[in-house]
Scaffold this active site. Structure first.
Site, PDB file in Angstrom:
ATOM      1  N   CYS A   1      89.700 -58.307 -39.528  1.00  0.00           N
ATOM      2  CA  CYS A   1      90.924 -57.937 -38.796  1.00  0.00           C
ATOM      3  C   CYS A   1      91.275 -56.477 -39.038  1.00  0.00           C
ATOM      4  O   CYS A   1      91.826 -55.817 -38.164  1.00  0.00           O
ATOM      5  CB  CYS A   1      92.086 -58.823 -39.220  1.00  0.00           C
ATOM      6  SG  CYS A   1      91.944 -60.518 -38.645  1.00  0.00           S
TER       7      CYS A   1
ATOM      8  N   CYS B   1      88.575 -43.270 -46.025  1.00  0.00           N
ATOM      9  CA  CYS B   1      87.848 -44.088 -45.044  1.00  0.00           C
ATOM     10  C   CYS B   1      88.749 -44.234 -43.823  1.00  0.00           C
ATOM     11  O   CYS B   1      89.752 -43.530 -43.716  1.00  0.00           O
ATOM     12  CB  CYS B   1      87.435 -45.445 -45.621  1.00  0.00           C
ATOM     13  SG  CYS B   1      88.826 -46.514 -45.943  1.00  0.00           S
TER      14      CYS B   1
END
Ligand SMILES: [Zn+2]
Length: 407
Positions: A203, A364
């Site tokens: 998700c 990230c």
């Protein structure tokens, strides 16, 4: 124990002692009207202990509805803290609980919902080492985990302990829910092998609509109540799959698989295994897991927001490391001066970075994988190290510059 028909003999014996006062009769009056529930069913719910794996998108609505329905004891397993990015779907938490352990935040909300409830917090990551001890005292398990190692671990522990499992998964606009009653098949009957790492997005990578989590978590609560009441029409041997964008719902019939390695006729799995390894992920040592748990507490002091981090761009004493796996992602846009070292390769660089002694900032896409990189370095003894909070998403949102690699 709940037998395969869902009848809980211990629970029934206990609940004979449960009587309800006027306030309780008032609280549950609308469900007491139902012939499938009544006083006897309400007593069964009051005597039940339900464990939630995860106090997140699925665990939020499921635990709220079970708390409201009068289940006696709710256990919550979650080692995470509430993050702002959780709140669009994890409705048991709110803005004031950001940074708080999810188990504590959820306990507060559930107790507000129903002060008679008992809530037991298990603020740990579920592992093969602690699963039996934690799960053993509950009558039923609701799985709201978001990764395959935990999904197989929860399945195997439920099979070996003889516990009913209400499972669900969600992604984007879709969800599925299944009930696995003891002796009637399990998750491995349906999916003998996990998907290859990286082939099924999470998700946090592909997104999720909050209301999808709401529907599937509520469905789990509904099925859990049916199991606890011993209602025949429980979703055993069936999986319901919903595409809520298309508005389609399918029911798939399934059956126990004779060759299932854990619940088949000749099982080969008799104890909990290493589920990271089984799912093709790097093995995590127990010491690393323990260190990760304690590192959770340090996350707050080792994260930096973009408005602060941007001032470090020209600081020659700061090394920026982009830990996204794909070279292409990095090439499409990265923080100027950052170096690409995929998370899977950072072990090769740890010694050199430690000797160099510069401040490290890990990056990230959304700040999750980089958080693991920070934890890894904390274990190695780094101190001047930061996770860029909410990652490149926050960097771009703030209108800060990105560099592109010419292909
Ligand atoms: Zn099976």
């Amino acid at each position: 124990m709940i037998d395969r028909n869902g009848v809980n003999s211990r629970m029934t014996a206990q609940s004979v002692l449960t009587t309800f006062d006027d306030q309780q009769l008032d609280r549950y009056s609308r469900q007491l009207l139902l012939p499938e529930i009544g006083i006897a069913g309400q007593q069964q719910l009051a005597g039940a202990k339900v464990l939630f794996i995860g106090a997140g998108g699925l665990g939020s609505p499921a635990s709220l509805y079970l708390a409201a329905s009068g289940v006696g004891v709710i256990g919550l397993v979650d080692s995470d803290r509430v993050d702002r990015s959780n709140l669009h779907r994890q409705i048991v938490h709110d803005d004031a609980s950001i940074g708080m352990p999810k188990t504590r935040s959820a306990k507060q909300r559930l107790m507000q919902m129903n002060p008679e409830l008992q809530v037991q917090e298990h603020e740990v990551m579920l592992t093969s080492a602690n699963a039996f001890e934690i799960m053993g005292e509950y009558d039923l398990v609701i799985n709201g985990s978001d990764n395959f190692p935990t999904r197989y671990l929860v399945n195997d522990a439920c099979v070996l302990l003889g516990k009913p499992l209400v499972d669900a998964s969600i992604l984007k606009w879709e969800g599925s829910v299944s009930v696995f009653m003891p002796g009637q098949g399990c998750y491995r009957c349906l999916y003998p092998q996990p998907p290859k790492p990286g082939t099924v997005p999470s998700c946090s990578e592909a997104g999720i609509v909050g209301a999808v989590a709401g529907i599937m978590g509520s469905y789990q609560a509904l099925e859990a109540i049916k199991v606890l009441l011993g209602i025949d029409s429980v979703l055993s041997n069936k999986t319901i799959m919903m595409n809520l964008l298309a508005g389609s719902i399918h029911t798939i019939k399934r059956s126990k698989r004779a060759s299932c390695p854990i619940c088949g006729t000749e099982p080969t799995i008799h104890e909990l295994i290493d589920y990271e390894q089984f799912c093709g992920l790097p093995k995590r040592e127990d010491t690393e897991l323990q260190a990760e748990d304690s590192a959770t507490l340090q996350d707050m002091s080792h994260s930096v927001q973009v408005d602060v981090a941007q001032h470090w761009l020209d600081d020659t004493n700061t090394r920026w490391i982009d830990v996204r796996e794909e070279e292409e992602e990095y090439a499409r846009g990265h923080i100027p001066g950052s170096r690409h070292v995929p998370y899977s390769e950072i072990n090769d660089y740890l010694d050199a970075w430690l000797q160099e002694g510069k401040r490290l900032v890990f990056i990230c896409q959304i700040g999750k994988r980089s958080k693991f990189a920070v934890r890894k370095c904390l274990i190695e003894g780094y101190t001047d190290i930061y996770n860029l909070d909410d990652g490149l998403l926050a960097w771009e949102n703030a209108g800060l510059p990105l560099s592109v690699t010419q292909q």
